[in-house]
Write a protein that holds these residues in place. Structure first.
Motif, PDB file in Angstrom:
ATOM      1  N   LYS A  88       0.829  -1.201   0.000  1.00 53.55           N
ATOM      2  CA  LYS A  88       0.000   0.000   0.000  1.00 53.55           C
ATOM      3  C   LYS A  88       0.866   1.255   0.000  1.00 53.55           C
ATOM      4  CE  LYS A  88      -2.385   1.436   3.627  1.00 53.55           C
ATOM      5  NZ  LYS A  88      -3.427   1.540   4.671  1.00 53.55           N
ATOM      6  N   ARG A 147      -4.690  -5.919   0.872  1.00 53.63           N
ATOM      7  CA  ARG A 147      -5.801  -5.965   1.814  1.00 53.63           C
ATOM      8  C   ARG A 147      -5.674  -7.181   2.750  1.00 53.63           C
ATOM      9  NH1 ARG A 147      -9.540  -2.170   2.888  1.00 53.63           N
ATOM     10  NH2 ARG A 147     -11.283  -3.655   2.787  1.00 53.63           N
ATOM     11  N   ASP A 154     -11.947  -9.538   1.569  1.00 54.48           N
ATOM     12  CA  ASP A 154     -12.959  -8.859   0.764  1.00 54.48           C
ATOM     13  C   ASP A 154     -13.605  -9.823  -0.223  1.00 54.48           C
ATOM     14  OD1 ASP A 154     -12.410  -5.832   1.410  1.00 54.48           O
ATOM     15  OD2 ASP A 154     -10.442  -6.710   1.035  1.00 54.48           O
ATOM     16  N   LEU A 200      -8.235   2.101   0.399  1.00 53.75           N
ATOM     17  CA  LEU A 200      -7.593   0.817   0.649  1.00 53.75           C
ATOM     18  C   LEU A 200      -7.522   0.464   2.137  1.00 53.75           C
ATOM     19  CD1 LEU A 200      -4.678   1.022  -1.944  1.00 53.75           C
ATOM     20  CD2 LEU A 200      -6.918  -0.049  -2.195  1.00 53.75           C
TER      21      LEU A 200
END
Length: 218
Positions: A88, A147, A154, A200
């Protein structure tokens, strides 16, 4: 010496293909897809039309090669991001690179010309859609990895939504740089970084639980 000959031939072929693509890119931007005839591309790159047809069957094939180059850059970027220790952080750090690239009026003009042709030409539409599908799959893998590293699980629908939001943000800049050539890149970069960080970092399902401002709950 014989072992060097095939490589030399391939290098020359690659150089000529690149020369044609550069000339075609300039012609597409200046004259549009239909206005950029093979004759004009031939004149721009200093090769005969027959020589161009040796490397590319038609103008659609030239567009396919241009789109493939862009796709390869995006796939390489995503591969580099996934190999980072902080995916990220790396993605947010390279936001500036992405914003500056999309706000390049020359590059934007070419991309918009290709998209416009895709709306008229089914073969070009297929080329663009295939490249976009591959690009989205690569970005989805990047987002899924970061993630999961953050402890989130997710749904594929949620990941696809994040991909579309990011794609719309960056691709939308191509329209903005044409409409507003004085756009403040530094401000956009800062805002994009904040939006991407928030997008995010959001827990799964939170967006679905909280109605958007101005919307009516049912």
């Amino acid at each position: 010496m014989r072992d060097l000959e095939p490589k030399t031939v391939q290098q020359r072929s690659d150089a000529r293909r690149a020369q044609i693509l550069t000339a075609a890119t300039d012609c597409f931007r200046e004259h549009g897809f239909h206005g950029a005839s093979i004759a004009k591309i031939s004149q721009a790159c200093g090769m005969s039309p027959g020589h161009i047809y040796h490397y590319f069957e038609n103008k659609e094939a030239i567009i396919e090669a241009i789109v493939a180059q862009d796709l390869e850059r995006m796939l390489t970027l995503n591969s580099e991001l996934r190999s980072a220790s902080d995916v990220k952080g790396a993605l947010i750090e390279r936001t500036a690179e992405g914003v500056q690239g999309k706000l390049d009026p020359q590059a934007a003009g070419l991309q918009l010309e290709i998209i416009a042709e895709a709306a008229r030409n089914s073969r070009v539409a297929g080329i663009v859609e295939t490249a976009d599908r591959n690009c989205r799959a690569s970005l989805a893998e990047t987002i899924r990895n970061l993630r999961r590293a953050a402890g989130f699980e997710d749904t594929e629908t949620s990941i696809a939504g994040m991909v579309e939001v990011l794609a719309a943000m960056f691709e939308g800049l191509q329209f903005r740089t044409i409409r507003n050539p004085d756009i403040d890149k530094d401000v956009v970069i800062d805002m994009f970084r904040r939006v991407i960080h928030n997008l995010l970092s959001q827990p799964p399902g939170e967006a679905a639980m909280s109605p958007a401002p101005g919307s009516k709950e049912r």
